[in-house]
Design a protein around this motif. Structure first.
Motif, PDB file in Angstrom:
ATOM      1  N   ALA A 122       0.844  -1.195   0.000  1.00  0.00           N
ATOM      2  CA  ALA A 122       0.000   0.000   0.000  1.00  0.00           C
ATOM      3  C   ALA A 122       0.875   1.238   0.000  1.00  0.00           C
ATOM      4  CB  ALA A 122      -0.916   0.004   1.220  1.00  0.00           C
ATOM      5  N   GLU A 127      -4.136   4.915   2.848  1.00  0.00           N
ATOM      6  CA  GLU A 127      -4.734   4.098   1.794  1.00  0.00           C
ATOM      7  C   GLU A 127      -5.390   2.848   2.386  1.00  0.00           C
ATOM      8  OE1 GLU A 127      -3.431   1.438  -2.123  1.00  0.00           O
ATOM      9  OE2 GLU A 127      -2.128   3.067  -1.438  1.00  0.00           O
ATOM     10  N   GLY A 131      -9.323   2.262   2.237  1.00  0.00           N
ATOM     11  CA  GLY A 131      -9.799   1.066   1.544  1.00  0.00           C
ATOM     12  C   GLY A 131     -10.784   0.284   2.387  1.00  0.00           C
ATOM     13  N   GLU A 135     -14.596  -0.325   1.262  1.00  0.00           N
ATOM     14  CA  GLU A 135     -15.099  -1.686   1.078  1.00  0.00           C
ATOM     15  C   GLU A 135     -16.290  -1.990   1.969  1.00  0.00           C
ATOM     16  OE1 GLU A 135     -11.552  -3.924   1.780  1.00  0.00           O
ATOM     17  OE2 GLU A 135     -10.551  -3.053   0.011  1.00  0.00           O
ATOM     18  N   LYS A 165      -1.085   1.446  -7.538  1.00  0.00           N
ATOM     19  CA  LYS A 165      -1.936   0.464  -8.217  1.00  0.00           C
ATOM     20  C   LYS A 165      -3.248   1.132  -8.606  1.00  0.00           C
ATOM     21  CE  LYS A 165      -2.050  -2.049  -4.499  1.00  0.00           C
ATOM     22  NZ  LYS A 165      -1.228  -1.209  -3.616  1.00  0.00           N
ATOM     23  N   HIS A 167      -6.056   0.368  -7.668  1.00  0.00           N
ATOM     24  CA  HIS A 167      -6.861   0.440  -6.450  1.00  0.00           C
ATOM     25  C   HIS A 167      -6.579   1.728  -5.673  1.00  0.00           C
ATOM     26  CE1 HIS A 167      -9.266  -1.069  -3.159  1.00  0.00           C
ATOM     27  NE2 HIS A 167      -8.239  -0.999  -2.308  1.00  0.00           N
ATOM     28  N   THR A 168      -5.318   2.186  -5.720  1.00  0.00           N
ATOM     29  CA  THR A 168      -4.959   3.420  -5.028  1.00  0.00           C
ATOM     30  C   THR A 168      -5.762   4.600  -5.578  1.00  0.00           C
ATOM     31  OG1 THR A 168      -2.706   2.546  -4.841  1.00  0.00           O
ATOM     32  CG2 THR A 168      -3.023   4.879  -4.323  1.00  0.00           C
ATOM     33  N   THR A 170      -8.571   4.390  -7.200  1.00  0.00           N
ATOM     34  CA  THR A 170      -9.983   4.176  -6.866  1.00  0.00           C
ATOM     35  C   THR A 170     -10.291   4.717  -5.479  1.00  0.00           C
ATOM     36  OG1 THR A 170     -10.077   2.188  -8.254  1.00  0.00           O
ATOM     37  CG2 THR A 170     -11.786   2.424  -6.579  1.00  0.00           C
ATOM     38  N   ILE A 171      -9.374   4.473  -4.548  1.00  0.00           N
ATOM     39  CA  ILE A 171      -9.540   4.987  -3.182  1.00  0.00           C
ATOM     40  C   ILE A 171      -9.509   6.515  -3.178  1.00  0.00           C
ATOM     41  CG2 ILE A 171      -8.352   5.178  -0.948  1.00  0.00           C
ATOM     42  CD1 ILE A 171      -7.628   2.205  -1.287  1.00  0.00           C
ATOM     43  N   TYR A 174     -12.774   7.757  -4.297  1.00  0.00           N
ATOM     44  CA  TYR A 174     -13.749   7.582  -3.211  1.00  0.00           C
ATOM     45  C   TYR A 174     -13.645   8.723  -2.201  1.00  0.00           C
ATOM     46  CZ  TYR A 174     -14.956   5.712   1.465  1.00  0.00           C
ATOM     47  OH  TYR A 174     -15.418   5.536   2.754  1.00  0.00           O
TER      48      TYR A 174
END
Length: 321
Positions: A122, A127, A131, A135, A165, A167-168, A170-171, A174
């Motif tokens: 991470a 992060e 996350g 989630e 990544k 996902h980072t 995406t966070i 958010y």
């Protein structure tokens, strides 16, 4: 395992949150972001963000630390954030808590908590926390999201480090959706004062460059004090040597104090583009991430040896290529 944090927070009426010494934006952002979420979600719980050291460069961004007595800590859930080993926690009283939870993104070197959530891939502890909130479908308050986003962009250098990544991002999206002021977060973490700007140029003009691939700077106390900076402000300037195509690694060594013999002692920040340096840092009272590490309590002789080790590692990488 990640849902364990929510279960523990639900269980305890008193929660104490700890961070590492010399706190950066990820340590402070995760600490005050989590505190804000707990207060927003459980207004009847007692929650304390603890730590003795306050970062002068962050004093207008994050609140002052809370204070509480030993008995309160003993009956609490202690959450230690962004800290790889027990010695670096900025308040050793965490060890007396009823239950200790660690949430961290450094390479695991010290298992000191009853429950540990560690993801060394991470980009930031912020992060990991964000996350978990995402989630679980939580809508964060703007204040909570602002703290977490600030820590996220600071530790990832605005999403530019090698471990970023999808996902980072995406966070990050958010958090922005929860009301982050993106411009303010960038200004809080990356804007600089005129005296700091001048000190940064001092480093650029005086750093030592070896074979065009490695740069380092030894900063004495009189150097940064001449610019009106504290040790905490000066040691953060390792990024000044970053962003140069040719530099595969770089380091900043900042004098913190003198020992009993009057000899200077230095803390250092080590960085690389894509060369793993954690193992080297661990030999010099340090550690951290694959490409970003800290070392401490170094003599000038230690620095010479460390620079040689880093330079050799860089040479090995160039030869392989």
């Amino acid at each position: 395992m990640k849902n364990t944090m929510f279960e523990l927070i639900e269980k305890y009426d008193v929660i104490t949150i700890f961070r590492h010494v010399s706190p950066d934006s990820d340590a402070l952002g995760s600490q005050f972001g989590l505190k804000q979420w707990i207060m927003d979600t459980y207004p009847n719980k007692q929650v304390f963000a603890l730590g003795y050291e306050n970062s002068k460069s962050k004093e207008n961004v994050y609140p002052c630390s809370d204070q509480t007595d030993d008995e309160t800590i003993k009956k609490s859930l202690a959450i230690v954030l962004d800290t790889a080993n027990a010695k670096r926690v900025d308040d050793s009283r965490f060890q007396s808590a009823t239950h200790i939870l660690k949430v961290d993104h450094h390479i695991l070197v010290d298992s000191f908590a009853d429950t540990e959530i560690v993801d060394d891939l991470a980009g930031a502890t912020c992060e990991i926390l964000s996350g978990m909130f995402m989630e679980n479908g939580y809508k964060l308050s703007a204040a909570c999201a602002q703290y977490l986003y600030g820590g996220l962009i600071a530790d990832t250098l605005r999403f530019s480090i090698p471990t970023i990544k999808p996902h980072t991002l995406t966070i990050a999206s958010y958090l922005v959706g929860c009301g982050v002021d993106v411009a303010k977060a960038n200004a809080d973490n990356f804007s600089t004062s005129l005296k700091q700007y001048r000190f940064e140029n001092f480093i650029r003009s005086n750093c030592t460059v070896i074979e065009d691939t490695f740069a380092y700077m030894i900063v004495r106390r009189e150097d940064y004090e001449r610019f009106g900076l504290t040790f905490e402000e000066a040691k953060e300037k390792v990024f000044v040597m970053g962003g140069v195509h040719e530099f595969l690694a770089w380091a900043l060594f900042t004098e913190k104090e003198k020992d009993e013999f009057g000899q200077p002692r230095f803390n250092g920040s080590l960085r690389s583009q894509h060369t793993q340096i954690t193992d080297i840092a661990m030999k010099y009272h340090g550690g951290g991430h694959r490409y970003a590490c800290g070392v401490k309590d170094l003599t000038l002789e230690d620095i010479d040896s460390l620079v040689t080790s880093l330079l050799n590692r860089v040479k090995e990488e160039t030869e392989v290529k």
